[in-house]
Design a protein around this motif. Structure first.
Motif, PDB file in Angstrom:
ATOM      1  N   GLU A 279       0.892  -1.115   0.023  1.00  0.00           N
ATOM      2  CA  GLU A 279       0.045  -0.100   0.067  1.00  0.00           C
ATOM      3  C   GLU A 279       0.896   1.418   0.120  1.00  0.00           C
ATOM      4  OE1 GLU A 279      -3.945   1.586   2.155  1.00  0.00           O
ATOM      5  OE2 GLU A 279      -2.615   0.336   3.229  1.00  0.00           O
ATOM      6  N   PHE A 280       0.621   1.964  -1.031  1.00  0.00           N
ATOM      7  CA  PHE A 280       1.411   3.345  -0.898  1.00  0.00           C
ATOM      8  C   PHE A 280       0.545   4.431  -0.951  1.00  0.00           C
ATOM      9  CE2 PHE A 280       3.686   0.269  -3.505  1.00  0.00           C
ATOM     10  CZ  PHE A 280       4.929   0.272  -3.005  1.00  0.00           C
ATOM     11  N   THR A 281       0.960   5.937  -0.541  1.00  0.00           N
ATOM     12  CA  THR A 281       0.464   7.031  -0.423  1.00  0.00           C
ATOM     13  C   THR A 281       0.640   7.659  -2.083  1.00  0.00           C
ATOM     14  OG1 THR A 281       0.379   7.175   1.846  1.00  0.00           O
ATOM     15  CG2 THR A 281       0.164   9.222   0.387  1.00  0.00           C
ATOM     16  N   LEU A 282      -0.263   8.145  -2.802  1.00  0.00           N
ATOM     17  CA  LEU A 282       0.060   8.833  -3.894  1.00  0.00           C
ATOM     18  C   LEU A 282       0.572  10.050  -3.520  1.00  0.00           C
ATOM     19  CD1 LEU A 282      -3.174   7.743  -6.013  1.00  0.00           C
ATOM     20  CD2 LEU A 282      -0.816   6.824  -6.223  1.00  0.00           C
ATOM     21  N   ALA A 283       1.503  10.605  -4.715  1.00  0.00           N
ATOM     22  CA  ALA A 283       2.190  12.011  -4.421  1.00  0.00           C
ATOM     23  C   ALA A 283       1.194  13.208  -4.259  1.00  0.00           C
ATOM     24  CB  ALA A 283       3.160  12.112  -5.393  1.00  0.00           C
ATOM     25  N   GLY A 284       0.195  13.093  -4.999  1.00  0.00           N
ATOM     26  CA  GLY A 284      -0.591  14.193  -5.032  1.00  0.00           C
ATOM     27  C   GLY A 284      -0.111  15.134  -6.186  1.00  0.00           C
ATOM     28  N   ILE A 285      -1.039  15.947  -6.539  1.00  0.00           N
ATOM     29  CA  ILE A 285      -0.847  17.116  -7.685  1.00  0.00           C
ATOM     30  C   ILE A 285      -0.086  18.285  -7.009  1.00  0.00           C
ATOM     31  CG2 ILE A 285      -3.049  18.359  -7.164  1.00  0.00           C
ATOM     32  CD1 ILE A 285      -3.113  18.707 -10.430  1.00  0.00           C
ATOM     33  N   GLY A 286      -0.285  18.663  -5.906  1.00  0.00           N
ATOM     34  CA  GLY A 286       0.575  19.649  -5.456  1.00  0.00           C
ATOM     35  C   GLY A 286       1.788  19.326  -5.244  1.00  0.00           C
ATOM     36  N   ASN A 287       2.178  18.026  -4.802  1.00  0.00           N
ATOM     37  CA  ASN A 287       3.769  17.683  -4.535  1.00  0.00           C
ATOM     38  C   ASN A 287       4.501  17.489  -6.109  1.00  0.00           C
ATOM     39  OD1 ASN A 287       3.942  17.581  -1.722  1.00  0.00           O
ATOM     40  ND2 ASN A 287       3.113  15.522  -1.437  1.00  0.00           N
ATOM     41  N   ARG A 288       3.774  16.985  -6.734  1.00  0.00           N
ATOM     42  CA  ARG A 288       4.169  16.677  -8.125  1.00  0.00           C
ATOM     43  C   ARG A 288       4.468  18.155  -8.875  1.00  0.00           C
ATOM     44  NH1 ARG A 288       1.123  11.670 -10.939  1.00  0.00           N
ATOM     45  NH2 ARG A 288       2.780  12.250 -12.596  1.00  0.00           N
TER      46      ARG A 288
ATOM     47  N   GLY B  97      13.790   6.262  -9.852  1.00  0.00           N
ATOM     48  CA  GLY B  97      12.339   6.899  -9.932  1.00  0.00           C
ATOM     49  C   GLY B  97      12.625   8.295  -9.398  1.00  0.00           C
ATOM     50  N   GLN B  98      13.640   8.946  -9.140  1.00  0.00           N
ATOM     51  CA  GLN B  98      13.573  10.342  -8.530  1.00  0.00           C
ATOM     52  C   GLN B  98      14.317  11.238  -9.351  1.00  0.00           C
ATOM     53  OE1 GLN B  98      14.985   9.644  -4.523  1.00  0.00           O
ATOM     54  NE2 GLN B  98      12.975  10.246  -3.723  1.00  0.00           N
ATOM     55  N   THR B  99      13.919  12.511  -9.453  1.00  0.00           N
ATOM     56  CA  THR B  99      14.954  13.414 -10.147  1.00  0.00           C
ATOM     57  C   THR B  99      15.132  14.418  -9.065  1.00  0.00           C
ATOM     58  OG1 THR B  99      12.770  14.846 -10.396  1.00  0.00           O
ATOM     59  CG2 THR B  99      13.600  13.518 -12.242  1.00  0.00           C
ATOM     60  N   PRO B 100      15.872  15.551  -9.098  1.00  0.00           N
ATOM     61  CA  PRO B 100      16.358  16.616  -8.092  1.00  0.00           C
ATOM     62  C   PRO B 100      14.998  17.132  -7.411  1.00  0.00           C
ATOM     63  CG  PRO B 100      17.901  16.688  -9.928  1.00  0.00           C
ATOM     64  CD  PRO B 100      16.915  15.557 -10.354  1.00  0.00           C
ATOM     65  N   GLY B 101      14.117  17.223  -8.311  1.00  0.00           N
ATOM     66  CA  GLY B 101      13.039  17.862  -7.757  1.00  0.00           C
ATOM     67  C   GLY B 101      12.023  16.586  -6.739  1.00  0.00           C
ATOM     68  N   LYS B 102      11.933  15.535  -7.440  1.00  0.00           N
ATOM     69  CA  LYS B 102      11.094  14.573  -6.646  1.00  0.00           C
ATOM     70  C   LYS B 102      11.992  14.445  -5.489  1.00  0.00           C
ATOM     71  CE  LYS B 102       8.780  12.526 -10.594  1.00  0.00           C
ATOM     72  NZ  LYS B 102       9.309  13.175 -11.809  1.00  0.00           N
TER      73      LYS B 102
ATOM     74  N   ILE C 184       9.174  12.331  -3.385  1.00  0.00           N
ATOM     75  CA  ILE C 184       8.187  11.564  -4.006  1.00  0.00           C
ATOM     76  C   ILE C 184       8.990  10.649  -4.909  1.00  0.00           C
ATOM     77  CG2 ILE C 184       6.214  12.944  -3.752  1.00  0.00           C
ATOM     78  CD1 ILE C 184       6.673  14.049  -6.663  1.00  0.00           C
ATOM     79  N   ARG C 185       8.411   9.620  -5.556  1.00  0.00           N
ATOM     80  CA  ARG C 185       9.307   8.782  -6.366  1.00  0.00           C
ATOM     81  C   ARG C 185       8.107   7.952  -7.543  1.00  0.00           C
ATOM     82  NH1 ARG C 185      11.244   3.659  -5.290  1.00  0.00           N
ATOM     83  NH2 ARG C 185      10.697   3.602  -3.537  1.00  0.00           N
TER      84      ARG C 185
END
Length: 266
Positions: A18-27, A99-104, A109-110
């Protein structure tokens, strides 16, 4: 009330995570940071390109005279390289950083695949190539906001989701043996636990939580399969003799938590 959407994914080992989705704000925040970093890289490239282009044009004009088509070719090549830098930025980091960039990474988030595994080169490339489509008229925002899994077009094509990083917590119903505690201390020096991802840890934790409800045959088969995979991930050459797969997984579970605790406390 749940402020974040959660999803359940099934791994190839038939373990549900089970994972928590990142959400549009975090993305959006992560993308803003990535665009700033990418913009700086692009500015450096453009400055270098203009300088080299001027030098190159001067040399060609001295040899064959003025040629307007040459300037058009240089502009076309510049646009092509700029696009490669745009795509390559996301492909490079999401592949190299699991699965990560500097921003992520900054936003924690990932990107992972739909089976809970880390995104690889194929998934990162598909997501990057379709990013301009998602950015066009904010189509990505539309799909993320309305979809239950918060996927943009690139996620649907690549088979990925973007989740929040979660610090692993000790589960109260996971019991470990004394021999596992001893082995966990050995693993701290003999194995590369840094290669074990949070998703890998979650698979081990889920198994240890549910093993008592499995049949003996299923428990034996799954524990051996997981132990073999984990042994390869952490680059452990040899497992001590007379250590069962269950004890080994318990030891890895403890060792990973000990390492995580020391990292976060430090």
């Amino acid at each position: 009330m749940r402020f974040f959407n959660r999803i359940t994914l099934q791994t190839p080992e038939s373990v549900e995570l089970e994972f928590t989705l990142a959400g549009i704000g975090n993305r959006a925040y992560a993308l803003l940071i990535d665009y700033i970093v990418w913009g700086l890289i692009l500015i450096i490239f453009l400055i270098a390109w203009v300088f080299l282009s001027i030098q190159f044009i001067d040399v060609i004009e001295d040899l064959i005279g003025s040629d307007t088509q040459l300037e058009l070719w240089l502009v076309s090549i510049q646009l092509l390289i700029s696009f490669f830098i745009y795509v390559g930025y996301f492909v490079f980091f999401e592949t190299l950083w699991q699965g990560q960039t500097p921003g992520k990474r900054y936003v924690k988030i990932r990107v992972i695949r739909d089976d809970g595994r880390p995104a690889r080169l194929q998934q990162a490339t598909l997501r990057a190539l379709l990013r301009p489509v998602d950015d066009l008229f904010f189509m990505g925002v539309f799909f993320i906001a309305l979809g239950k899994r918060e996927k943009r077009i690139g996620d649907w094509v690549a088979g990925t989701v973007v989740i929040q990083e979660e610090q692993p917590l000790t589960a109260a119903n996971v019991s470990v043996s004394e021999s596992a505690t001893t082995l966990a201390n050995q693993l701290q020096t003999q194995a590369d636990l840094s290669r074990l991802l949070p998703d890998d840890f979650a698979v081990i934790r889920e198994y240890l939580q549910r093993r008592d409800g499995m049949t003996a045959e299923a428990r034996t088969q799954l524990s051996r399969q997981l132990a073999t995979q984990v042994k390869d991930i952490i680059s452990l050459e040899n497992v001590p003799q007379k250590v069962t797969a269950n004890v080994f997984l318990e030891a890895v579970y403890l060792a990973y938590q000990q390492q995580s605790s020391s990292r976060y406390s430090g």
